[in-house]
Design a protein around this motif. Structure first.
Motif, PDB file in Angstrom:
ATOM      1  N   PHE A  64       0.867  -1.178   0.000  1.00 59.13           N
ATOM      2  CA  PHE A  64       0.000   0.000   0.000  1.00 59.13           C
ATOM      3  C   PHE A  64       0.899   1.221   0.000  1.00 59.13           C
ATOM      4  CE2 PHE A  64      -3.255   2.562   2.716  1.00 59.13           C
ATOM      5  CZ  PHE A  64      -3.697   3.242   1.602  1.00 59.13           C
ATOM      6  N   GLY A  65       0.830   1.992  -1.072  1.00 55.60           N
ATOM      7  CA  GLY A  65       1.648   3.190  -1.151  1.00 55.60           C
ATOM      8  C   GLY A  65       1.124   4.175  -2.166  1.00 55.60           C
ATOM      9  N   ILE A  66       1.443   5.431  -1.934  1.00 56.66           N
ATOM     10  CA  ILE A  66       1.056   6.512  -2.837  1.00 56.66           C
ATOM     11  C   ILE A  66       2.269   7.411  -3.022  1.00 56.66           C
ATOM     12  CG2 ILE A  66      -0.455   8.527  -3.153  1.00 56.66           C
ATOM     13  CD1 ILE A  66      -2.585   7.058  -1.517  1.00 56.66           C
ATOM     14  N   SER A  67       2.519   7.798  -4.267  1.00 59.97           N
ATOM     15  CA  SER A  67       3.627   8.698  -4.577  1.00 59.97           C
ATOM     16  C   SER A  67       3.520   9.956  -3.727  1.00 59.97           C
ATOM     17  CB  SER A  67       3.600   9.091  -6.050  1.00 59.97           C
ATOM     18  OG  SER A  67       3.628   7.958  -6.875  1.00 59.97           O
ATOM     19  N   LYS A  68       4.669  10.445  -3.302  1.00 62.86           N
ATOM     20  CA  LYS A  68       4.745  11.546  -2.341  1.00 62.86           C
ATOM     21  C   LYS A  68       3.883  12.755  -2.723  1.00 62.86           C
ATOM     22  CE  LYS A  68       8.090  14.309   0.195  1.00 62.86           C
ATOM     23  NZ  LYS A  68       9.505  14.570   0.392  1.00 62.86           N
ATOM     24  N   ASP A  69       3.941  13.185  -3.968  1.00 61.58           N
ATOM     25  CA  ASP A  69       3.197  14.380  -4.392  1.00 61.58           C
ATOM     26  C   ASP A  69       1.687  14.169  -4.407  1.00 61.58           C
ATOM     27  OD1 ASP A  69       5.587  15.700  -4.638  1.00 61.58           O
ATOM     28  OD2 ASP A  69       5.704  15.459  -6.821  1.00 61.58           O
ATOM     29  N   PHE A  70       1.231  12.946  -4.292  1.00 59.69           N
ATOM     30  CA  PHE A  70      -0.199  12.634  -4.328  1.00 59.69           C
ATOM     31  C   PHE A  70      -0.686  12.030  -3.014  1.00 59.69           C
ATOM     32  CE2 PHE A  70       1.402  12.810  -8.571  1.00 59.69           C
ATOM     33  CZ  PHE A  70       0.439  13.573  -9.237  1.00 59.69           C
ATOM     34  N   ARG A  71       0.186  12.008  -2.001  1.00 59.30           N
ATOM     35  CA  ARG A  71      -0.115  11.385  -0.719  1.00 59.30           C
ATOM     36  C   ARG A  71      -0.884  12.356   0.163  1.00 59.30           C
ATOM     37  NH1 ARG A  71       4.967   9.913   1.405  1.00 59.30           N
ATOM     38  NH2 ARG A  71       5.095   8.585  -0.402  1.00 59.30           N
ATOM     39  N   THR A  72      -2.168  12.489  -0.138  1.00 59.64           N
ATOM     40  CA  THR A  72      -3.050  13.325   0.680  1.00 59.64           C
ATOM     41  C   THR A  72      -3.967  12.409   1.481  1.00 59.64           C
ATOM     42  OG1 THR A  72      -4.775  13.417  -1.013  1.00 59.64           O
ATOM     43  CG2 THR A  72      -3.049  15.139  -1.088  1.00 59.64           C
ATOM     44  N   LEU A  73      -4.524  12.937   2.535  1.00 59.88           N
ATOM     45  CA  LEU A  73      -5.459  12.151   3.333  1.00 59.88           C
ATOM     46  C   LEU A  73      -6.631  11.675   2.477  1.00 59.88           C
ATOM     47  CD1 LEU A  73      -6.011  11.004   6.094  1.00 59.88           C
ATOM     48  CD2 LEU A  73      -7.113  13.135   6.723  1.00 59.88           C
TER      49      LEU A  73
ATOM     50  N   ILE B 227      -5.369   8.756   0.241  1.00 60.25           N
ATOM     51  CA  ILE B 227      -5.128   7.571   1.081  1.00 60.25           C
ATOM     52  C   ILE B 227      -6.455   6.919   1.425  1.00 60.25           C
ATOM     53  CG2 ILE B 227      -4.340   6.801   3.365  1.00 60.25           C
ATOM     54  CD1 ILE B 227      -2.215   9.107   3.171  1.00 60.25           C
ATOM     55  N   ARG B 228      -7.380   7.729   1.869  1.00 59.42           N
ATOM     56  CA  ARG B 228      -8.704   7.215   2.249  1.00 59.42           C
ATOM     57  C   ARG B 228      -9.433   6.590   1.050  1.00 59.42           C
ATOM     58  NH1 ARG B 228     -12.696   6.975   5.735  1.00 59.42           N
ATOM     59  NH2 ARG B 228     -14.819   7.511   5.145  1.00 59.42           N
ATOM     60  N   ARG B 229      -9.436   7.294  -0.073  1.00 58.22           N
ATOM     61  CA  ARG B 229     -10.140   6.793  -1.267  1.00 58.22           C
ATOM     62  C   ARG B 229      -9.592   5.443  -1.713  1.00 58.22           C
ATOM     63  NH1 ARG B 229      -9.085  10.718  -5.522  1.00 58.22           N
ATOM     64  NH2 ARG B 229     -10.332   9.357  -6.833  1.00 58.22           N
ATOM     65  N   LEU B 230      -8.273   5.316  -1.726  1.00 50.24           N
ATOM     66  CA  LEU B 230      -7.665   4.068  -2.171  1.00 50.24           C
ATOM     67  C   LEU B 230      -7.951   2.938  -1.191  1.00 50.24           C
ATOM     68  CD1 LEU B 230      -5.993   2.814  -4.415  1.00 50.24           C
ATOM     69  CD2 LEU B 230      -3.924   3.537  -3.209  1.00 50.24           C
ATOM     70  N   PHE B 231      -7.820   3.213   0.090  1.00 48.83           N
ATOM     71  CA  PHE B 231      -8.057   2.180   1.101  1.00 48.83           C
ATOM     72  C   PHE B 231      -9.529   1.772   1.137  1.00 48.83           C
ATOM     73  CE2 PHE B 231      -8.098   0.422   5.481  1.00 48.83           C
ATOM     74  CZ  PHE B 231      -7.098  -0.525   5.303  1.00 48.83           C
ATOM     75  N   ILE B 232     -10.429   2.726   1.045  1.00 49.75           N
ATOM     76  CA  ILE B 232     -11.864   2.427   1.067  1.00 49.75           C
ATOM     77  C   ILE B 232     -12.267   1.628  -0.171  1.00 49.75           C
ATOM     78  CG2 ILE B 232     -14.188   3.465   0.956  1.00 49.75           C
ATOM     79  CD1 ILE B 232     -12.916   3.558   3.764  1.00 49.75           C
ATOM     80  N   SER B 233     -11.668   1.911  -1.326  1.00 46.93           N
ATOM     81  CA  SER B 233     -12.003   1.127  -2.529  1.00 46.93           C
ATOM     82  C   SER B 233     -11.650  -0.344  -2.315  1.00 46.93           C
ATOM     83  CB  SER B 233     -11.317   1.696  -3.767  1.00 46.93           C
ATOM     84  OG  SER B 233      -9.933   1.473  -3.733  1.00 46.93           O
ATOM     85  N   PHE B 234     -10.514  -0.597  -1.667  1.00 50.98           N
ATOM     86  CA  PHE B 234     -10.143  -1.973  -1.323  1.00 50.98           C
ATOM     87  C   PHE B 234     -11.159  -2.572  -0.340  1.00 50.98           C
ATOM     88  CE2 PHE B 234      -8.160  -4.133   2.353  1.00 50.98           C
ATOM     89  CZ  PHE B 234      -8.082  -5.407   1.817  1.00 50.98           C
ATOM     90  N   LEU B 235     -11.492  -1.833   0.726  1.00 51.24           N
ATOM     91  CA  LEU B 235     -12.415  -2.367   1.729  1.00 51.24           C
ATOM     92  C   LEU B 235     -13.786  -2.680   1.134  1.00 51.24           C
ATOM     93  CD1 LEU B 235     -11.641  -0.167   4.880  1.00 51.24           C
ATOM     94  CD2 LEU B 235     -10.934  -2.536   4.429  1.00 51.24           C
ATOM     95  N   LYS B 236     -14.257  -1.853   0.228  1.00 51.27           N
ATOM     96  CA  LYS B 236     -15.562  -2.111  -0.404  1.00 51.27           C
ATOM     97  C   LYS B 236     -15.529  -3.411  -1.196  1.00 51.27           C
ATOM     98  CE  LYS B 236     -17.346   2.581  -0.704  1.00 51.27           C
ATOM     99  NZ  LYS B 236     -17.703   3.703  -1.598  1.00 51.27           N
ATOM    100  N   GLU B 237     -14.457  -3.646  -1.911  1.00 49.90           N
ATOM    101  CA  GLU B 237     -14.327  -4.890  -2.673  1.00 49.90           C
ATOM    102  C   GLU B 237     -14.232  -6.078  -1.724  1.00 49.90           C
ATOM    103  OE1 GLU B 237     -14.550  -6.497  -6.426  1.00 49.90           O
ATOM    104  OE2 GLU B 237     -14.691  -4.381  -5.895  1.00 49.90           O
ATOM    105  N   PHE B 238     -13.482  -5.927  -0.656  1.00 49.21           N
ATOM    106  CA  PHE B 238     -13.378  -6.966   0.375  1.00 49.21           C
ATOM    107  C   PHE B 238     -14.763  -7.310   0.924  1.00 49.21           C
ATOM    108  CE2 PHE B 238     -13.330  -7.557   5.032  1.00 49.21           C
ATOM    109  CZ  PHE B 238     -12.649  -8.766   5.136  1.00 49.21           C
ATOM    110  N   LEU B 239     -15.553  -6.306   1.221  1.00 56.94           N
ATOM    111  CA  LEU B 239     -16.871  -6.518   1.827  1.00 56.94           C
ATOM    112  C   LEU B 239     -17.880  -7.131   0.854  1.00 56.94           C
ATOM    113  CD1 LEU B 239     -17.089  -3.266   3.956  1.00 56.94           C
ATOM    114  CD2 LEU B 239     -16.857  -5.623   4.813  1.00 56.94           C
ATOM    115  N   LYS B 240     -17.649  -6.991  -0.444  1.00 58.24           N
ATOM    116  CA  LYS B 240     -18.535  -7.616  -1.435  1.00 58.24           C
ATOM    117  C   LYS B 240     -18.459  -9.136  -1.376  1.00 58.24           C
ATOM    118  CE  LYS B 240     -18.454  -4.074  -5.020  1.00 58.24           C
ATOM    119  NZ  LYS B 240     -17.964  -3.775  -6.397  1.00 58.24           N
ATOM    120  N   ASP B 241     -17.317  -9.649  -0.947  1.00 55.36           N
ATOM    121  CA  ASP B 241     -17.111 -11.091  -0.883  1.00 55.36           C
ATOM    122  C   ASP B 241     -17.510 -11.574   0.509  1.00 55.36           C
ATOM    123  OD1 ASP B 241     -16.195 -13.724  -0.786  1.00 55.36           O
ATOM    124  OD2 ASP B 241     -14.442 -13.278  -2.031  1.00 55.36           O
ATOM    125  N   HIS B 242     -18.693 -12.143   0.614  1.00 57.52           N
ATOM    126  CA  HIS B 242     -19.245 -12.517   1.919  1.00 57.52           C
ATOM    127  C   HIS B 242     -18.492 -13.656   2.603  1.00 57.52           C
ATOM    128  CE1 HIS B 242     -22.470  -9.697   1.425  1.00 57.52           C
ATOM    129  NE2 HIS B 242     -22.666 -10.162   0.201  1.00 57.52           N
TER     130      HIS B 242
END
Length: 153
Positions: A77-86, A89-104
């Motif tokens: 999990f990483g974001i290039s320094k110039d794009f590492r905003t809260l 970070i949140r958008r990328l992590f939440i997109s993963f969590l949403k996909e995780f939650l789709k799989d019951h």
């Protein structure tokens, strides 16, 4: 404008991103992996959640979904320094969590953080991930499905 995609990145884009962000990882990513091999492994086997800006890969979260263990393991999990905003970070992590939650079938998210990466250790502690295992050089964190549901809101 930044956009989040899933499994769009090519092996070459992943490799180039590794070269760009290597020194931004604590400790540097090259201390642990060989980029050509690791980019091929992630491209072939991982679920990739990507942050693009102007069609250039700027962030990556790679995870393996193990249905036998009911666990998604975040390997990167990483974001290039110039794009590492809260926000990014949140958008990328939440997109993963949403996909995780789709799989019951999935019940846990796990990831490993090097002891030297104090900002990432604070991040997962703030998210209330629990310490599953303390290793010599790292900490393995875990979150339950319920914790992930709460984080997604």
């Amino acid at each position: 404008m930044s956009q989040i995609t899933i499994n769009k990145s090519s092996k070459a884009e992943i490799h180039n991103w590794f070269l760009e962000v290597n020194q931004e990882f604590i400790p540097p990513l090259a201390n642990f992996v060989e980029f050509e091999t690791y980019s091929a492994k992630i491209f072939t086997n991982a679920n990739r959640f990507e942050l693009y800006n102007d069609d250039v890969l700027r962030g990556l979260l790679a995870a393996y979904f193990n249905h036998e263990n009911k666990t998604a393991f975040v390997t990167l999990f990483g974001i290039s320094k110039d794009f590492r905003t809260l926000s990014n970070i949140r958008r990328l992590f939440i997109s993963f969590l949403k996909e995780f939650l789709k799989d019951h079938r999935m019940e846990y998210v796990e990831l490993e953080v090097h002891h030297e990466n104090t900002s990432l250790l604070r991040f997962y502690n703030k998210l209330k991930f629990t310490v599953k295992e303390n290793r010599i050089q790292s900490v393995v964190f875990q979150a339950t499905r319920q914790q992930c549901e709460y984080l997604v809101g």
